[in-house]
Design an enzyme around this catalytic site. Sequence first.
Site, short mmCIF file in Angstrom:
data_model
loop_
_atom_site.label_atom_id
_atom_site.label_comp_id
_atom_site.label_asym_id
_atom_site.label_seq_id
_atom_site.Cartn_x
_atom_site.Cartn_y
_atom_site.Cartn_z
N HIS A 173 38.32 21.50 68.01
CA HIS A 173 38.36 20.98 66.77
C HIS A 173 37.34 21.53 65.88
O HIS A 173 36.05 22.06 66.17
CB HIS A 173 37.47 19.45 66.82
CG HIS A 173 38.01 18.67 65.80
ND1 HIS A 173 37.41 18.77 64.57
CD2 HIS A 173 38.95 17.47 65.45
CE1 HIS A 173 37.96 17.86 63.61
NE2 HIS A 173 38.86 17.03 64.38
N GLU A 213 44.03 18.49 57.49
CA GLU A 213 42.58 18.33 56.95
C GLU A 213 41.93 19.65 56.75
O GLU A 213 42.03 20.33 55.62
CB GLU A 213 41.93 17.13 57.63
CG GLU A 213 40.66 16.83 57.22
CD GLU A 213 39.75 16.00 58.14
OE1 GLU A 213 38.51 15.93 57.65
OE2 GLU A 213 40.34 15.32 58.74
#
Length: 220
Positions: free
Chosen positions: A119, A69
């Site tokens: 992240h 992603e």
Amino acid sequence: MWNYPIMPTGQMNPYNYIGYNPPTSTNPYPKFPQIDSSAFLSPFTFIIGDIIIQNNVYIAPFVSIRADEGSPFFIGSNSNIQDGVILHGLKKQYVTVNNRNYSIHIGRRVTCAHNSIVHGPCLIEDDVFVGFQSTVFNAYIKEGSFISSGAVVTNGVTLKPNSFVPPGASIDTQEKADKLPSVPIDKEEFAKIVQKVNQEFPTSYSLLFGKNRCSCGVAW
């Protein structure tokens, strides 16, 4: 430089997977990881997409590094990504290093300890310790900082160099980040010991198992 052994399918062996990211509307261009031949990838790891892994990096078992992603990712030399660590990123959200955008950029001699989550968008500078079961998301962690076990650093904050995040703390405002103390001597020494041990692992594991053998003993 980038000559880590792979099989034609993208799989290194039946016990881990290195390959292209799947084409999606979010990330339509499949790219293959670039992994220095001196890095060691343990069995049962999953590494896909536009990822650069530099020299003497140790990747422990059950690590997931998915640039499917957000991308690209960068892991600097002599860093270690320990058991159960997850690296993932949000689409089209970046940090900028040397005029290039990254979803995740991890510097040199960084420790991501067991079961931590990094992240993107996220920038972790050199000599940072990311503690056990901690989370770093949407944050800028400057050089020499120490994030303790179970802590969370998020919401776009920047940690000044040599910041100490206490166990279980939630650093989600810049005000909290600015009030953090410097890393205590004992924690600094602990991080250095962990680094020293893990920097020996790529060579030691390669000698023990060889590039063509899983640690379970199965050749491929």
